[in-house]
Design an enzyme around this catalytic site. Structure first.
Site, PDB file in Angstrom:
ATOM      1  CB  CYS C 125      41.401  38.239  39.237  1.00  0.00           C
ATOM      2  SG  CYS C 125      41.996  39.783  38.608  1.00  0.00           S
ATOM      3  CB  SER C 129      46.963  36.110  39.045  1.00  0.00           C
ATOM      4  OG  SER C 129      47.135  37.328  39.196  1.00  0.00           O
ATOM      5  CB  CYS C 130      42.791  40.817  41.502  1.00  0.00           C
ATOM      6  SG  CYS C 130      43.377  41.579  40.438  1.00  0.00           S
TER       7      CYS C 130
END
Lengths: 120, 91, 221
Positions: C125, C129-130
């Site tokens: 990501c 911060s997926c």
């Protein structure tokens, strides 16, 4: 095109930028960090704000915060900002409570005890 | 199904919250799959009503994204892009 | 107030030493209170007092967080390796298939990307911060940090090599940038020599890094 770069400075948008080796550090999260995460999960489940609101507030902290603040430090800043914007509590309520919390002691465990009537 | 080629708009973010990465702007790719409609994050970010927009996965070649700097030109990069950031590729 | 006066025993469970996963805990309870910790306490108390949620709900949310780990993702992978019909459902609708195994993906959609003899997938990501936290737990620090996010979209092979994974040119690398509402997990290739293995035994081979795409499953012992 310098004109564009001035309107396009979003520090989090780092895909393809030069960077050093990946330091494969890991740590287990501290209780206060997990609580920040839980505040986010519960606030969004109550419809107070969205993950996009969280990201926007973090992005608006600017590059300095990205380099100097830890992940969940940025999160609590952004959670608080969104909750204020949503009207969940007011800035003066936050200020008074932070003052009261800090007056309880010197470390996290002491200060994070549940508020007692004497704190009110 | 024929491949649909699209181009990511070159809009700057204007300092606002957007979910289209800078490194993909102006790049051509093909629609890998359609994902349905989702509330527009550019509105959600500011606590505003967010009409749903079509979201697709676009597949780019590394050659397209990085040009001669690509590590391996045939490797690919997939990203989710909202429809308002895409335009038909005029070649 | 006296330090032994409070009743938050659970706050001291992680007081010192190393965690079960072998990583040091970040300094927390016995360091001086920080500004940001003060804010967390204040925000939590205000929300509890206003009845937006309760202390018990916070504890439940943390419990749910703690219960999630790469073992959840490993179960999904092992099931896909042994059950072709499940694998087909997983590839078509990752969220629904994961839910069959008790892994709720919430509002997000899970996209499963499969490693094959000629394709290797890796997830990132770049914008934040997926991460597929419902299947893998909370992300490692390096996943959230600048070096990985900046570089893996441009030089995935160099980054993978730093993780000890050298890929030949004959394998095509597909990088997946989680830019919006999808979450991704890599379905690694089943290791050779595992014919007839049970799901449980297979799941033990599946590492977190193999589901992010920066590693491979363990080889059959």
């Amino acid at each position: 095109m310098s004109k564009q770069s001035e309107t396009d400075l979003r520090y989090h948008d780092m895909g393809g930028l030069p960077a050093g080796p990946v330091e494969r550090s890991e740590h287990d999260y501290a209780l206060w960090e997990k609580r920040v995460d839980a505040l986010m999960v519960l606030s969004t489940s109550r419809g107070l704000f969205t993950v996009d609101g969280l990201r926007r507030a973090i992005e608006d902290m600017g590059p300095d915060a990205y380099e100097t603040r830890s992940y969940y430090e940025r999160w609590i800043y952004a959670v608080n900002r969104n909750l204020i914007e949503a009207g969940a509590y007011t800035p003066d309520e936050l200020a008074a409570r932070m003052e009261a919390v800090a007056a309880r002691g010197a470390d996290y465990a002491t200060c994070s005890r549940a508020a007692e009537p004497s704190d009110a | 199904m024929p491949e649909i080629t699209v181009r990511v708009k070159t809009w700057p973010s204007h300092g606002l919250h957007v979910r289209t990465p800078r490194y993909l702007r102006g790049k051509r790719g093909v629609i890998e799959r359609e994902l349905g409609r989702f509330p527009n994050p550019e509105q959600l970010a500011y606590g505003l009503p967010a009409p749903e927009r079509k979201l697709v996965r676009v597949r780019f070649t590394m050659a397209e994204v990085w040009g001669a700097g690509a590590e391996n030109p045939d490797d690919t990069l997939d990203a989710e892009i909202y429809e308002h950031w895409l335009e038909a590729d005029e070649g | 107030m006296p330090h032994d006066d409070h009743d938050h025993d659970h706050e001291h469970v992680h007081h010192e030493g190393m965690s079960p996963s072998g990583h040091p805990y970040r300094a927390d309870q016995d360091e001086p209170l920080t500004y940001w910790q003060t804010m967390e306490i204040a925000v939590r108390e205000l929300l509890e007092e206003k009845g937006i949620f309760s202390a018990a709900e916070i504890a439940t949310a943390i419990g749910r967080m703690d219960a999630r780990s790469p073992a959840d993702g490993a179960r999904v992978v092992a099931k896909a390796w042994t059950d072709p019909a499940f694998k087909a459902r997983l590839m078509a609708d990752g969220s629904a298939a994961a839910a069959e195994l008790g892994c709720a993906i919430d509002a997000l959609k899970l996209v499963v990307v499969e490693n094959t003899a000629d394709t290797h997938n890796v997830i990132v990501c770049t914008l934040c911060s997926c991460y597929p936290r419902n299947l893998l737990g909370l992300p490692p620090d390096w996943y959230k940090n600048r070096a990985y996010r900046s570089r893996v979209v441009k030089e995935p092979r160099s980054v993978l090599a730093e993780f000890g994974l050298a890929l030949p040119d004959s394998i095509r690398v597909r990088v997946h940038d989680s830019t919006a509402d999808m979450r991704y997990i890599v379905l690694p290739a089943r290791p050779a020599g595992t014919e007839g293995w049970s799901e449980e035994r297979l799941a033990a081979l599946v590492t977190r890094d193999s589901m992010i795409g920066v590693g491979l499953p363990h080889a059959a012992a």
